[in-house]
Design an enzyme around this catalytic site. Structure first.
Site, PDB file in Angstrom:
ATOM      1  N   GLY A 193       0.812  -1.217   0.000  1.00  0.00           N
ATOM      2  CA  GLY A 193       0.000   0.000   0.000  1.00  0.00           C
ATOM      3  C   GLY A 193       0.838   1.255   0.000  1.00  0.00           C
ATOM      4  CG  HIS A 234       3.175   0.654  -5.625  1.00  0.00           C
ATOM      5  ND1 HIS A 234       3.378   1.677  -4.738  1.00  0.00           N
ATOM      6  CD2 HIS A 234       3.722  -0.456  -5.045  1.00  0.00           C
ATOM      7  CE1 HIS A 234       4.011   1.233  -3.673  1.00  0.00           C
ATOM      8  NE2 HIS A 234       4.238  -0.060  -3.831  1.00  0.00           N
ATOM      9  N   GLY A 286       8.824  -4.944  -8.880  1.00  0.00           N
ATOM     10  CA  GLY A 286       9.704  -3.861  -9.308  1.00  0.00           C
ATOM     11  C   GLY A 286      11.173  -4.230  -9.142  1.00  0.00           C
ATOM     12  CG  ASP A 335      11.915  -3.574  -3.228  1.00  0.00           C
ATOM     13  OD1 ASP A 335      12.602  -3.041  -2.335  1.00  0.00           O
ATOM     14  OD2 ASP A 335      10.783  -3.170  -3.533  1.00  0.00           O
TER      15      ASP A 335
HETATM   16  O1  PAF Z   1       7.781  -5.128  -2.163  1.00  0.00           O
HETATM   17  C1  PAF Z   1       6.852  -5.123  -1.316  1.00  0.00           C
HETATM   18  O2  PAF Z   1       6.063  -4.174  -1.220  1.00  0.00           O
HETATM   19  C2  PAF Z   1       6.710  -6.302  -0.365  1.00  0.00           C
HETATM   20  O3  PAF Z   1       7.943  -6.799   0.004  1.00  0.00           O
HETATM   21  C3  PAF Z   1       5.809  -7.418  -0.927  1.00  0.00           C
HETATM   22  C4  PAF Z   1       6.386  -8.028  -2.183  1.00  0.00           C
HETATM   23  C5  PAF Z   1       4.430  -6.847  -1.216  1.00  0.00           C
HETATM   24  C6  PAF Z   1       5.657  -8.545   0.108  1.00  0.00           C
HETATM   25  O4  PAF Z   1       5.092  -8.081   1.288  1.00  0.00           O
END
Ligand code: PAF
Length: 284
Positions: A31, A37, A147, A150
């Protein structure tokens, strides 16, 4: 957008979509959405019939001294952003539904998560791979989008999918940056204006390694890491956790100059921990 909270309802909805022959894409998030995103969502929209975004601040990927309690949340704003894509379903379970009493099963990718962020966040990736495995079983997607910001998380999830035979495709999506180069992150919301200005040094350091790599064919990992570290060291409020140049596939020390290299940075700017990276390829 349809909001689903119950894991069982999510599975029923996924089964129904699959029985209609629909292709399901999942974008897992915690979120507090931003353009990064939305880039994942738009790519998912392009590739699938049913686009599901999950919003779940996953407690098991936060260490005891980390920011779980103050992690930014704004569900209404997130839903408004998801409507613009548009996303079909928001899966937003409660923590107790994902980790019911007696929960004791973990998914852990061993080697890929030892270095880089794994050194200072020893339980982080185990929490990520466990919740992502659960989300795959609940949403039953044919593809899931992650993404490249990360990067270590992406590699760990790709490895988990291969090792455990998850029947889906992982689609990596490039980092989205603000116009001044700052990589988008929900944690940017913590930065004061002065800290934000210093945070730009992460991308500047990455750009400098790219320039050195392009101009000097002989520049190896340690020289490239020194270039980046030099730029970060000049910033009084930036405290470097690591600057590393590793093999972009294995995340181990690079053994060949020809393999794609990952330049990865983690640093605290004020109290906020930020990460950023770039991949250098010889054949660019
Ligand atoms: O990258 C993220 O926001 C989180 O690590 C994920 C992949 C939603 C797992 O909680």
């Amino acid at each position: 957008v349809q909001v689903v909270n119950s894991p069982a309802e999510m599975q029923r909805l996924a089964d129904a979509a699959r029985s209609r022959g629909e292709r399901i894409a999942l974008v897992p998030t915690m979120g507090y959405l931003h353009e990064g995103h939305l880039a994942l969502m738009r790519e998912g929209r392009r590739r699938a019939d049913l686009l599901v975004a999950s919003i779940f601040v996953n407690p098991t990927q936060f260490g005891p001294a980390e920011d779980l309690a103050r992690y930014p949340r704004d569900f209404e704003r997130d839903c408004a952003m998801l409507r613009t894509v548009p996303v079909d379903v928001v899966f937003a379970p409660e923590a107790a539904a994902i980790y019911p009493h007696g929960f004791q099963t973990w998914v852990e990718v061993i080697e890929l998560t030892k270095g880089l962020c794994g050194r200072s966040r020893p339980i982080h990736f185990r929490g990520v791979t466990t919740v992502v495995a659960k989300l795959f079983n609940l949403v039953k997607p044919q593809l899931a989008l992650f993404g490249e910001k990360d990067f270590q998380q992406l590699r760990a999830i790709e490895r988990m999918v291969r090792d455990l035979n998850f029947d889906l495709e992982i689609v990596p999506v490039p980092i989205v940056r603000e116009s001044d180069g700052l990589a988008m992150s929900s944690r940017n919301a913590y930065l004061t204006p002065a800290e934000r200005a210093q945070a730009l040094s992460l991308n500047r350091a990455l750009q400098a390694t790219r320039e050195r790599f392009d101009s000097n064919a002989g520049a190896g990992p340690s020289e490239l890491a020194r270039v980046a570290a030099g730029i970060l060291a000049a910033m009084p409020d930036v405290s470097v956790e690591y600057v590393e140049v590793v093999d972009a596939e294995t995340l181990l020390p690079a053994t060949s100059r020809d393999a794609p290299l990952l330049v990865a940075i983690a640093a605290r700017v004020g109290k906020t921990r930020l990460i950023d990276n770039t991949v250098l390829r010889r054949d660019r």
